[in-house]
Design a protein around this motif. Structure first.
Motif, mmCIF file in Angstrom:
data_model
loop_
_atom_site.group_PDB
_atom_site.id
_atom_site.type_symbol
_atom_site.label_atom_id
_atom_site.label_comp_id
_atom_site.label_asym_id
_atom_site.label_seq_id
_atom_site.Cartn_x
_atom_site.Cartn_y
_atom_site.Cartn_z
ATOM 1 N N PHE A 1 4.634 10.552 -6.676
ATOM 2 C CA PHE A 1 5.661 10.794 -7.689
ATOM 3 C C PHE A 1 5.030 11.168 -9.026
ATOM 4 O O PHE A 1 5.453 12.118 -9.684
ATOM 5 N N ILE A 2 4.010 10.435 -9.444
ATOM 6 C CA ILE A 2 3.339 10.708 -10.716
ATOM 7 C C ILE A 2 2.660 12.075 -10.672
ATOM 8 O O ILE A 2 2.759 12.863 -11.622
ATOM 9 N N ALA A 3 2.003 12.399 -9.573
ATOM 10 C CA ALA A 3 1.329 13.693 -9.445
ATOM 11 C C ALA A 3 2.336 14.840 -9.518
ATOM 12 O O ALA A 3 2.105 15.847 -10.200
ATOM 13 N N LEU A 4 3.460 14.699 -8.835
ATOM 14 C CA LEU A 4 4.491 15.736 -8.875
ATOM 15 C C LEU A 4 5.096 15.863 -10.272
ATOM 16 O O LEU A 4 5.355 16.973 -10.744
ATOM 17 N N SER A 5 5.308 14.737 -10.926
ATOM 18 C CA SER A 5 5.877 14.751 -12.280
ATOM 19 C C SER A 5 4.937 15.446 -13.260
ATOM 20 O O SER A 5 5.374 16.278 -14.063
ATOM 21 N N VAL A 6 3.667 15.130 -13.205
ATOM 22 C CA VAL A 6 2.689 15.742 -14.099
ATOM 23 C C VAL A 6 2.598 17.245 -13.828
ATOM 24 O O VAL A 6 2.551 18.062 -14.757
ATOM 25 N N THR A 7 2.617 17.625 -12.561
ATOM 26 C CA THR A 7 2.575 19.045 -12.207
ATOM 27 C C THR A 7 3.798 19.780 -12.733
ATOM 28 O O THR A 7 3.698 20.878 -13.296
ATOM 29 N N LEU A 8 4.963 19.186 -12.565
ATOM 30 C CA LEU A 8 6.190 19.796 -13.043
ATOM 31 C C LEU A 8 6.178 19.943 -14.565
ATOM 32 O O LEU A 8 6.547 20.991 -15.105
ATOM 33 N N ILE A 9 5.730 18.917 -15.258
ATOM 34 C CA ILE A 9 5.646 18.974 -16.722
ATOM 35 C C ILE A 9 4.672 20.067 -17.148
ATOM 36 O O ILE A 9 4.942 20.835 -18.077
ATOM 37 N N ALA A 10 3.549 20.191 -16.468
ATOM 38 C CA ALA A 10 2.570 21.229 -16.800
ATOM 39 C C ALA A 10 3.151 22.620 -16.567
ATOM 40 O O ALA A 10 2.956 23.528 -17.384
ATOM 41 N N LEU A 11 3.872 22.795 -15.473
ATOM 42 C CA LEU A 11 4.476 24.097 -15.180
ATOM 43 C C LEU A 11 5.527 24.467 -16.228
ATOM 44 O O LEU A 11 5.566 25.603 -16.698
ATOM 45 N N VAL A 12 6.364 23.523 -16.593
ATOM 46 C CA VAL A 12 7.396 23.792 -17.590
ATOM 47 C C VAL A 12 6.763 24.092 -18.949
ATOM 48 O O VAL A 12 7.191 25.011 -19.653
ATOM 49 N N SER A 13 5.736 23.357 -19.309
ATOM 50 C CA SER A 13 5.053 23.600 -20.589
ATOM 51 C C SER A 13 4.425 24.984 -20.619
ATOM 52 O O SER A 13 4.520 25.702 -21.616
ATOM 53 N N THR A 14 3.783 25.372 -19.537
ATOM 54 C CA THR A 14 3.169 26.692 -19.459
ATOM 55 C C THR A 14 4.228 27.779 -19.548
ATOM 56 O O THR A 14 4.065 28.764 -20.271
ATOM 57 N N MET B 1 0.820 -1.190 0.000
ATOM 58 C CA MET B 1 0.000 0.000 0.000
ATOM 59 C C MET B 1 0.873 1.267 0.000
ATOM 60 O O MET B 1 0.593 2.198 -0.730
ATOM 61 N N ARG B 2 1.880 1.269 0.844
ATOM 62 C CA ARG B 2 2.759 2.427 0.948
ATOM 63 C C ARG B 2 3.469 2.676 -0.402
ATOM 64 O O ARG B 2 3.686 3.808 -0.801
ATOM 65 N N TYR B 3 3.821 1.605 -1.090
ATOM 66 C CA TYR B 3 4.470 1.701 -2.393
ATOM 67 C C TYR B 3 3.577 2.465 -3.368
ATOM 68 O O TYR B 3 4.037 3.346 -4.092
ATOM 69 N N TRP B 4 2.293 2.123 -3.416
ATOM 70 C CA TRP B 4 1.372 2.756 -4.355
ATOM 71 C C TRP B 4 1.132 4.225 -4.001
ATOM 72 O O TRP B 4 0.953 5.055 -4.891
ATOM 73 N N ILE B 5 1.167 4.561 -2.755
ATOM 74 C CA ILE B 5 1.036 5.965 -2.355
ATOM 75 C C ILE B 5 2.247 6.756 -2.844
ATOM 76 O O ILE B 5 2.105 7.847 -3.397
ATOM 77 N N ASN B 6 3.432 6.214 -2.640
ATOM 78 C CA ASN B 6 4.646 6.885 -3.108
ATOM 79 C C ASN B 6 4.660 7.043 -4.631
ATOM 80 O O ASN B 6 5.052 8.081 -5.155
ATOM 81 N N VAL B 7 4.251 5.998 -5.335
ATOM 82 C CA VAL B 7 4.189 6.059 -6.795
ATOM 83 C C VAL B 7 3.174 7.110 -7.234
ATOM 84 O O VAL B 7 3.433 7.904 -8.151
ATOM 85 N N SER B 8 2.041 7.166 -6.581
ATOM 86 C CA SER B 8 1.001 8.150 -6.916
ATOM 87 C C SER B 8 1.506 9.572 -6.686
ATOM 88 O O SER B 8 1.271 10.473 -7.504
#
Length: 124
Positions: free
Chosen positions: A10-23, A1-8
Motif C-alpha cells: 500500500f505504501i509503495a503504491l501510494s508513493v508511486t501514485l504521488i510521484a506520478l501525479v507530481s510529475t 507477517m501478511r499484514y506488514w506485506i499488505n501495508v508495504s
C-alpha cells in the motif's frame, strides 16, 4: 507477517501514485488566457447593433464611441445563463471585450461576449 506485506505494498503504491501525479502536475502544459485585439468602440457609428452566437442574441447600443447599453435578447434557460449575463456589465464598465468571464458560467459568458463581438463585427 501478511499484514506488514499488505501495508508495504500500500505504501509503495501510494508513493508511486504521488510521484506520478507530481510529475504530471509539473510537466502539464500551462494554459494562457486568450488575448483579443479589440478596436476602440469609437470607430463604430452611433446606433444599435444586434449579434448572435450559438443560442445567445444580444443588442448593443453605441453612442459617442462608447457602449451605452447592452442587453441579452435571447439566452438558454437556466441559472448559469442568468449568471453569465452579468458579463455585459463588465463589458460596459471596461468598454472592452477583454473582461473576466463569470465564474461558474464561463462557457455561457464567452458565448455572450462572442455575440457582442459578432454584433460589432470584430474579428479576432
Amino acid at each position: 507477517m501478511r499484514y506488514w506485506i499488505n501495508v508495504s505494498i500500500f505504501i509503495a503504491l501510494s508513493v508511486t501514485l504521488i510521484a506520478l501525479v507530481s510529475t504530471w502536475h509539473r510537466n502539464r502544459p500551462v494554459e494562457f488566457p486568450q488575448t483579443v485585439e479589440v478596436r476602440p468602440f469609437g470607430e463604430f457609428q452611433d446606433g444599435i447593433y444586434t449579434g448572435t452566437e450559438g443560442y445567445a442574441v444580444v443588442q448593443i447600443e453605441i453612442n459617442d464611441g462608447k457602449i451605452l447599453s447592452a442587453k441579452v435578447l435571447q439566452n438558454k434557460p437556466g441559472s448559469y445563463s442568468k449568471s453569465a449575463e452579468a458579463v455585459i456589465d463588465r463589458v460596459i464598465d471596461a468598454q472592452s471585450l477583454e473582461v473576466d468571464m463569470i465564474t461558474g458560467a464561463t462557457a455561457t459568458s464567452r458565448v455572450i461576449v462572442d455575440a457582442i463581438r459578432n454584433a460589432l463585427k470584430i474579428t479576432e
